[in-house]
Design a protein around this motif. Sequence first.
Motif, mmCIF file in Angstrom:
data_model
loop_
_atom_site.group_PDB
_atom_site.id
_atom_site.type_symbol
_atom_site.label_atom_id
_atom_site.label_comp_id
_atom_site.label_asym_id
_atom_site.label_seq_id
_atom_site.Cartn_x
_atom_site.Cartn_y
_atom_site.Cartn_z
ATOM 1 N N GLY A 123 -6.057 54.332 -58.570
ATOM 2 C CA GLY A 123 -5.245 54.553 -59.655
ATOM 3 C C GLY A 123 -3.920 54.301 -59.066
ATOM 4 N N GLN A 124 -3.142 55.450 -59.247
ATOM 5 C CA GLN A 124 -1.700 55.370 -58.534
ATOM 6 C C GLN A 124 -1.662 56.232 -57.145
ATOM 7 O OE1 GLN A 124 1.599 56.221 -61.480
ATOM 8 N NE2 GLN A 124 -0.007 57.299 -62.810
ATOM 9 N N LYS A 125 -0.717 55.767 -56.484
ATOM 10 C CA LYS A 125 -0.456 56.391 -55.223
ATOM 11 C C LYS A 125 0.579 57.195 -54.954
ATOM 12 C CE LYS A 125 -2.415 52.112 -53.074
ATOM 13 N NZ LYS A 125 -2.013 50.906 -52.164
ATOM 14 N N TRP A 126 0.570 58.452 -54.466
ATOM 15 C CA TRP A 126 1.570 59.414 -54.357
ATOM 16 C C TRP A 126 1.774 59.928 -53.151
ATOM 17 C CZ3 TRP A 126 3.718 60.773 -59.107
ATOM 18 C CH2 TRP A 126 3.088 60.512 -60.194
ATOM 19 N N ALA A 127 3.100 60.247 -52.560
ATOM 20 C CA ALA A 127 3.196 60.347 -51.068
ATOM 21 C C ALA A 127 4.209 61.487 -51.055
ATOM 22 C CB ALA A 127 3.498 59.251 -50.372
ATOM 23 N N LEU A 128 4.099 62.439 -50.088
ATOM 24 C CA LEU A 128 5.157 63.487 -49.862
ATOM 25 C C LEU A 128 5.404 63.508 -48.480
ATOM 26 C CD1 LEU A 128 7.361 65.866 -50.286
ATOM 27 C CD2 LEU A 128 5.415 67.406 -49.836
ATOM 28 N N VAL A 129 6.409 62.926 -47.836
ATOM 29 C CA VAL A 129 6.662 62.629 -46.321
ATOM 30 C C VAL A 129 7.949 63.701 -45.995
ATOM 31 C CG1 VAL A 129 7.618 60.874 -44.872
ATOM 32 C CG2 VAL A 129 6.147 60.269 -46.797
ATOM 33 N N VAL A 130 7.492 64.387 -45.124
ATOM 34 C CA VAL A 130 8.457 65.478 -44.519
ATOM 35 C C VAL A 130 8.736 65.386 -43.224
ATOM 36 C CG1 VAL A 130 8.851 68.048 -44.370
ATOM 37 C CG2 VAL A 130 7.682 67.181 -46.234
ATOM 38 N N GLY A 131 10.044 65.267 -42.726
ATOM 39 C CA GLY A 131 10.364 65.223 -41.293
ATOM 40 C C GLY A 131 11.793 65.976 -40.994
ATOM 41 N N ILE A 132 11.612 66.734 -39.982
ATOM 42 C CA ILE A 132 12.787 67.565 -39.752
ATOM 43 C C ILE A 132 13.066 67.464 -38.081
ATOM 44 C CG2 ILE A 132 13.607 70.023 -39.816
ATOM 45 C CD1 ILE A 132 11.214 70.688 -41.697
ATOM 46 N N SER A 133 14.265 67.047 -37.775
ATOM 47 C CA SER A 133 14.735 66.872 -36.424
ATOM 48 C C SER A 133 16.022 68.018 -36.310
ATOM 49 C CB SER A 133 15.312 65.576 -36.079
ATOM 50 O OG SER A 133 14.473 64.582 -36.338
ATOM 51 N N GLY A 164 1.867 49.639 -47.164
ATOM 52 C CA GLY A 164 1.527 50.643 -48.133
ATOM 53 C C GLY A 164 1.388 50.519 -49.846
ATOM 54 N N ARG A 165 2.399 49.756 -50.328
ATOM 55 C CA ARG A 165 2.413 49.353 -51.537
ATOM 56 C C ARG A 165 2.438 50.618 -52.527
ATOM 57 N NH1 ARG A 165 -2.240 44.862 -50.928
ATOM 58 N NH2 ARG A 165 -3.188 46.681 -50.445
ATOM 59 N N PHE A 166 2.972 51.449 -52.081
ATOM 60 C CA PHE A 166 3.213 52.669 -53.052
ATOM 61 C C PHE A 166 4.566 52.412 -53.661
ATOM 62 C CE2 PHE A 166 0.315 54.554 -50.393
ATOM 63 C CZ PHE A 166 0.114 55.857 -50.667
ATOM 64 N N ALA A 167 4.694 52.722 -55.271
ATOM 65 C CA ALA A 167 5.705 52.838 -55.895
ATOM 66 C C ALA A 167 6.908 53.428 -55.190
ATOM 67 C CB ALA A 167 5.461 53.090 -57.246
ATOM 68 N N GLU A 168 8.229 52.918 -55.187
ATOM 69 C CA GLU A 168 9.321 53.667 -54.626
ATOM 70 C C GLU A 168 9.366 55.060 -54.900
ATOM 71 O OE1 GLU A 168 11.962 54.563 -51.776
ATOM 72 O OE2 GLU A 168 11.398 52.478 -51.733
ATOM 73 N N ASP A 169 9.315 55.139 -56.273
ATOM 74 C CA ASP A 169 9.554 56.532 -56.972
ATOM 75 C C ASP A 169 8.387 57.361 -56.735
ATOM 76 O OD1 ASP A 169 7.777 55.397 -58.910
ATOM 77 O OD2 ASP A 169 9.083 55.616 -60.416
ATOM 78 N N HIS A 170 7.282 56.831 -56.098
ATOM 79 C CA HIS A 170 6.143 58.024 -56.024
ATOM 80 C C HIS A 170 6.129 58.303 -54.283
ATOM 81 C CE1 HIS A 170 4.965 57.103 -59.852
ATOM 82 N NE2 HIS A 170 3.466 56.982 -59.601
ATOM 83 N N VAL A 171 7.107 57.935 -53.656
ATOM 84 C CA VAL A 171 7.089 58.396 -52.160
ATOM 85 C C VAL A 171 8.298 59.365 -52.170
ATOM 86 C CG1 VAL A 171 7.589 57.873 -49.852
ATOM 87 C CG2 VAL A 171 6.140 56.163 -51.557
ATOM 88 N N ILE A 172 8.245 60.444 -52.010
ATOM 89 C CA ILE A 172 9.211 61.583 -51.772
ATOM 90 C C ILE A 172 9.377 61.992 -50.454
ATOM 91 C CG2 ILE A 172 9.898 63.864 -52.556
ATOM 92 C CD1 ILE A 172 7.653 63.964 -54.760
ATOM 93 N N ARG A 173 10.694 61.774 -50.105
ATOM 94 C CA ARG A 173 10.971 62.040 -48.871
ATOM 95 C C ARG A 173 12.021 63.182 -48.624
ATOM 96 N NH1 ARG A 173 12.429 55.934 -46.360
ATOM 97 N NH2 ARG A 173 11.733 54.911 -48.454
#
Length: 360
Positions: A123-133, A164-173
């Motif tokens: 179905g849909q694709k969701w992502a949470l991407v966390v990076g801390i420098s 990846g072909r995730f919807a932009e608003d489904h990728v939380i940075r």
Amino acid sequence: MNRRSFLALAAAGLCQGQRGGDTSGAARDLLYQALELLGEHSTPAQVESALTRLRLCLDENANFGDAHYYRARCLERLGRNPAMQKADLEAAASYNSEAQRNARDPFRLSAPILRAADVASVGQKWALVVGISRFQPKVGADQLRFAANDADAFATALANPATGRFAEDHVIRLLNDQATTPNIKARLNTIATKAKAEDIVVVYVSTHGSSRSDDLRQVSYLYTYDTDVTSRDQIFGTALAMVEISSIISTRCIAQRTVVIFDTCHSGAGQNAQSLSTNDFDRLKAGAGRYIMSSCGANERSYEEDGHGFFTAGLIDSLAASHGCIRMEDLFEGVRKNVSTRATKVGKDQHPIMARSDAA
């Protein structure tokens, strides 16, 4: 005044429970120790041991709403003391328990094993991407070179129609100062509850990892932007516990395709940086369709060059080469070979590892 009364008054004066701020680090760590014992297959002895830790937690801070909530759940599991269950649930509500508010049940998996026929095509694709420098000034952790760069590049790859072909608003940075402990938990909970069984969920975290005890060799905490590293107690009170991540994923996320990726042991990190432990993997893979990847093995570090870590560079290369259409086992094998080759060229050892749920 007895010790319990004194500690309760001290805790109330210092933080006024969850309504007024963080509880003490010692209380939080005791809660997390209890949660690490609780799961779908916990034995009565394990639940009893968790109850002991929760009692000690409430000795440290009688106003800790989540501790009251989980004690009620443990008593319910053991079929004991309904009056105390009721009192604890009332206290949890009074002290604004996050776990109660989100209806977390440590004994119930959110993604039970389903037949293939019961799960629709992706179905849909969701992502949470966390990076801390960069971490908060004065009291935060030492800076990392490329953690935020890696996270940003991985998020871009996920949203790229050619990979990846995730919807932009489904990728939380969440990068650097956006990646606070409350923010990460809130966004993870949002994705976990929005995703349906047929959806894909990807969680990627690049930051420092810290063990509860050097002897345990275990990543119990991840350093967030607002983690205070000036003392062990402050770390326990402000860092993101691994068991918090595994709890949200196992009790809130019903997606049958969930991938969790950690890059938590960097070449520039301090001597106490750790990779994931066996216990961390076991908790995260509970349920169905779970894949857990770590950038390096035990006692190894994640190496970097040319603005990115070997691990994330390999991950992006494999996604790009396959145009995002690849089995997890094949993706991991490509990343493993890529990273090992890069590390060998600079005289280092780095071997990514992966675990999967029994019903992946």
